[in-house]
Design a protein around this motif. Structure first.
Motif, PDB file in Angstrom:
ATOM      1  N   LYS A   1       4.148  -3.599  13.254  1.00  0.00           N
ATOM      2  CA  LYS A   1       5.376  -2.808  13.132  1.00  0.00           C
ATOM      3  C   LYS A   1       5.653  -2.706  11.636  1.00  0.00           C
ATOM      4  CE  LYS A   1      10.317  -2.757  14.157  1.00  0.00           C
ATOM      5  NZ  LYS A   1      11.431  -3.557  14.700  1.00  0.00           N
ATOM      6  N   VAL A   2       5.724  -1.474  11.151  1.00  0.00           N
ATOM      7  CA  VAL A   2       5.868  -1.217   9.720  1.00  0.00           C
ATOM      8  C   VAL A   2       7.091  -0.344   9.490  1.00  0.00           C
ATOM      9  CG1 VAL A   2       4.780  -0.038   7.766  1.00  0.00           C
ATOM     10  CG2 VAL A   2       3.387  -1.426   9.315  1.00  0.00           C
ATOM     11  N   VAL A   3       7.876  -0.664   8.459  1.00  0.00           N
ATOM     12  CA  VAL A   3       9.057   0.121   8.114  1.00  0.00           C
ATOM     13  C   VAL A   3       8.923   0.595   6.668  1.00  0.00           C
ATOM     14  CG1 VAL A   3      11.562   0.092   7.884  1.00  0.00           C
ATOM     15  CG2 VAL A   3      10.480  -1.166   9.732  1.00  0.00           C
ATOM     16  N   VAL A   4       9.074   1.915   6.472  1.00  0.00           N
ATOM     17  CA  VAL A   4       8.960   2.546   5.155  1.00  0.00           C
ATOM     18  C   VAL A   4      10.006   3.655   5.038  1.00  0.00           C
ATOM     19  CG1 VAL A   4       6.500   2.028   4.815  1.00  0.00           C
ATOM     20  CG2 VAL A   4       7.162   4.101   6.013  1.00  0.00           C
ATOM     21  N   PRO A   5      10.233   4.157   3.820  1.00  0.00           N
ATOM     22  CA  PRO A   5      11.243   5.210   3.664  1.00  0.00           C
ATOM     23  C   PRO A   5      10.898   6.524   4.363  1.00  0.00           C
ATOM     24  CG  PRO A   5      10.827   4.141   1.562  1.00  0.00           C
ATOM     25  CD  PRO A   5       9.796   3.634   2.521  1.00  0.00           C
ATOM     26  N   ASP A   6       9.642   6.967   4.278  1.00  0.00           N
ATOM     27  CA  ASP A   6       9.303   8.287   4.811  1.00  0.00           C
ATOM     28  C   ASP A   6       7.798   8.389   5.060  1.00  0.00           C
ATOM     29  OD1 ASP A   6       8.088   8.810   2.269  1.00  0.00           O
ATOM     30  OD2 ASP A   6      10.022   9.495   1.498  1.00  0.00           O
ATOM     31  N   ILE A   7       7.384   9.544   5.553  1.00  0.00           N
ATOM     32  CA  ILE A   7       5.976   9.750   5.909  1.00  0.00           C
ATOM     33  C   ILE A   7       5.064   9.695   4.692  1.00  0.00           C
ATOM     34  CG2 ILE A   7       5.981  12.276   5.820  1.00  0.00           C
ATOM     35  CD1 ILE A   7       4.300  10.206   8.576  1.00  0.00           C
ATOM     36  N   ASP A   8       5.545  10.128   3.526  1.00  0.00           N
ATOM     37  CA  ASP A   8       4.725  10.047   2.315  1.00  0.00           C
ATOM     38  C   ASP A   8       4.453   8.590   1.944  1.00  0.00           C
ATOM     39  OD1 ASP A   8       4.567  12.829   2.052  1.00  0.00           O
ATOM     40  OD2 ASP A   8       6.408  12.909   0.857  1.00  0.00           O
ATOM     41  N   GLN A   9       5.482   7.756   2.018  1.00  0.00           N
ATOM     42  CA  GLN A   9       5.300   6.326   1.731  1.00  0.00           C
ATOM     43  C   GLN A   9       4.397   5.677   2.771  1.00  0.00           C
ATOM     44  OE1 GLN A   9       6.477   4.311  -0.867  1.00  0.00           O
ATOM     45  NE2 GLN A   9       6.845   6.319  -1.790  1.00  0.00           N
ATOM     46  N   TYR A  10       4.505   6.141   4.013  1.00  0.00           N
ATOM     47  CA  TYR A  10       3.631   5.616   5.056  1.00  0.00           C
ATOM     48  C   TYR A  10       2.175   5.956   4.749  1.00  0.00           C
ATOM     49  CZ  TYR A  10       1.285   4.650   9.357  1.00  0.00           C
ATOM     50  OH  TYR A  10       0.394   4.150  10.267  1.00  0.00           O
ATOM     51  N   GLN A  11       1.928   7.190   4.367  1.00  0.00           N
ATOM     52  CA  GLN A  11       0.560   7.611   4.047  1.00  0.00           C
ATOM     53  C   GLN A  11      -0.002   6.768   2.904  1.00  0.00           C
ATOM     54  OE1 GLN A  11       0.067  11.753   3.050  1.00  0.00           O
ATOM     55  NE2 GLN A  11      -2.137  11.541   2.800  1.00  0.00           N
ATOM     56  N   GLN A  12       0.790   6.555   1.880  1.00  0.00           N
ATOM     57  CA  GLN A  12       0.329   5.725   0.758  1.00  0.00           C
ATOM     58  C   GLN A  12       0.040   4.297   1.209  1.00  0.00           C
ATOM     59  OE1 GLN A  12       2.900   5.871  -2.661  1.00  0.00           O
ATOM     60  NE2 GLN A  12       2.995   8.111  -2.634  1.00  0.00           N
ATOM     61  N   PHE A  13       0.937   3.744   2.019  1.00  0.00           N
ATOM     62  CA  PHE A  13       0.735   2.388   2.525  1.00  0.00           C
ATOM     63  C   PHE A  13      -0.540   2.306   3.358  1.00  0.00           C
ATOM     64  CE2 PHE A  13       1.463  -0.717   5.974  1.00  0.00           C
ATOM     65  CZ  PHE A  13       1.505  -1.876   5.214  1.00  0.00           C
ATOM     66  N   LEU A  14      -0.722   3.263   4.233  1.00  0.00           N
ATOM     67  CA  LEU A  14      -1.884   3.274   5.108  1.00  0.00           C
ATOM     68  C   LEU A  14      -3.183   3.398   4.312  1.00  0.00           C
ATOM     69  CD1 LEU A  14      -2.713   3.293   8.127  1.00  0.00           C
ATOM     70  CD2 LEU A  14      -2.717   5.784   7.973  1.00  0.00           C
ATOM     71  N   LEU A  15      -3.243   4.387   3.422  1.00  0.00           N
ATOM     72  CA  LEU A  15      -4.476   4.660   2.688  1.00  0.00           C
ATOM     73  C   LEU A  15      -4.773   3.648   1.583  1.00  0.00           C
ATOM     74  CD1 LEU A  15      -4.265   8.554   2.433  1.00  0.00           C
ATOM     75  CD2 LEU A  15      -5.538   7.159   4.098  1.00  0.00           C
ATOM     76  N   ASN A  16      -3.733   3.127   0.944  1.00  0.00           N
ATOM     77  CA  ASN A  16      -3.955   2.228  -0.186  1.00  0.00           C
ATOM     78  C   ASN A  16      -3.923   0.752   0.175  1.00  0.00           C
ATOM     79  OD1 ASN A  16      -4.172   4.413  -1.984  1.00  0.00           O
ATOM     80  ND2 ASN A  16      -1.941   4.497  -2.197  1.00  0.00           N
ATOM     81  N   LYS A  17      -3.415   0.435   1.346  1.00  0.00           N
ATOM     82  CA  LYS A  17      -3.314  -0.974   1.744  1.00  0.00           C
ATOM     83  C   LYS A  17      -4.119  -1.266   3.017  1.00  0.00           C
ATOM     84  CE  LYS A  17      -0.052  -2.029  -1.344  1.00  0.00           C
ATOM     85  NZ  LYS A  17      -0.248  -2.934  -2.433  1.00  0.00           N
ATOM     86  N   ILE A  18      -3.658  -0.713   4.133  1.00  0.00           N
ATOM     87  CA  ILE A  18      -4.219  -1.084   5.433  1.00  0.00           C
ATOM     88  C   ILE A  18      -5.708  -0.746   5.550  1.00  0.00           C
ATOM     89  CG2 ILE A  18      -4.114  -0.665   7.938  1.00  0.00           C
ATOM     90  CD1 ILE A  18      -1.849  -2.449   6.874  1.00  0.00           C
ATOM     91  N   THR A  19      -6.078   0.480   5.229  1.00  0.00           N
ATOM     92  CA  THR A  19      -7.477   0.880   5.415  1.00  0.00           C
ATOM     93  C   THR A  19      -8.415   0.228   4.403  1.00  0.00           C
ATOM     94  OG1 THR A  19      -7.181   2.871   4.064  1.00  0.00           O
ATOM     95  CG2 THR A  19      -6.859   3.087   6.461  1.00  0.00           C
TER      96      THR A  19
END
Length: 162
Positions: free
Chosen positions: A115-133
């Motif tokens: 479960k992840v909480v971020v400000p918006d979809i752009d921040q989510y994309q950055q989190f996903l691409l730069n951290k999780i993957t």
């Protein structure tokens, strides 16, 4: 490893229920709610803490008032199911403040549910691409986005204990 269940009476259950609803209660307020005097109430809370029943007390914040408008549920698949791979993944995601919850799961294609909480979809994309993957061993990611919080609690059901 055998788990040791706490022996709770009705008063303990009332204390736990009250603290789950409002962890900020003073001992005086708690004692009044559960029908005890302050000293015995304080001793019971201390025993519940020492027994590991009460892990911690938290303040619950409203994410939207803090600009955290997007909650995502992420299913993560791993390439290998080894203790080392899992330990590395778990240690890595524990470093990310965006991750509110992380569960190792079974019964579906995913190995983890975050479960992840971020400000918006752009921040989510950055989190996903730069951290999780970029975590070693992550081979699949499936995201779902919360549209509305219907039930959102960390309170455990204590009604079956009565």
């Amino acid at each position: 490893m055998e788990k040791k269940l706490a022996k709770l009476d009705r008063t303990d259950v009332r204390i736990l229920d009250a603290l789950q609803r409002d962890g900020g209660l003073t001992n005086q307020q708690l004692a009044e709610q559960v029908g005890l005097s302050p000293s015995p109430c304080s001793r019971r809370v201390q025993k519940l803490e020492e027994a590991g029943v009460i892990l911690r007390r938290e303040t619950v914040l409203d994410p939207r008032r803090l600009g955290l408008d997007l909650t995502a549920m992420i299913q993560i698949s791993m390439d290998r199911h080894t203790p080392e791979r899992f330990a590395n993944f778990e240690a890595t995601v524990a470093e990310y403040p965006q991750v509110q919850q992380c569960y190792l799961v079974t019964g579906q294609e995913a190995d983890y549910l975050l479960k992840v909480v971020v400000p918006d979809i752009d921040q989510y994309q950055q989190f996903l691409l730069n951290k999780i993957t970029r975590i070693e061993g992550v081979t699949g990611v499936r995201s779902s986005f919360v549209m509305r919080r219907v039930i959102d609690t960390s309170a455990l059901p204590l009604t079956y204990m009565d």
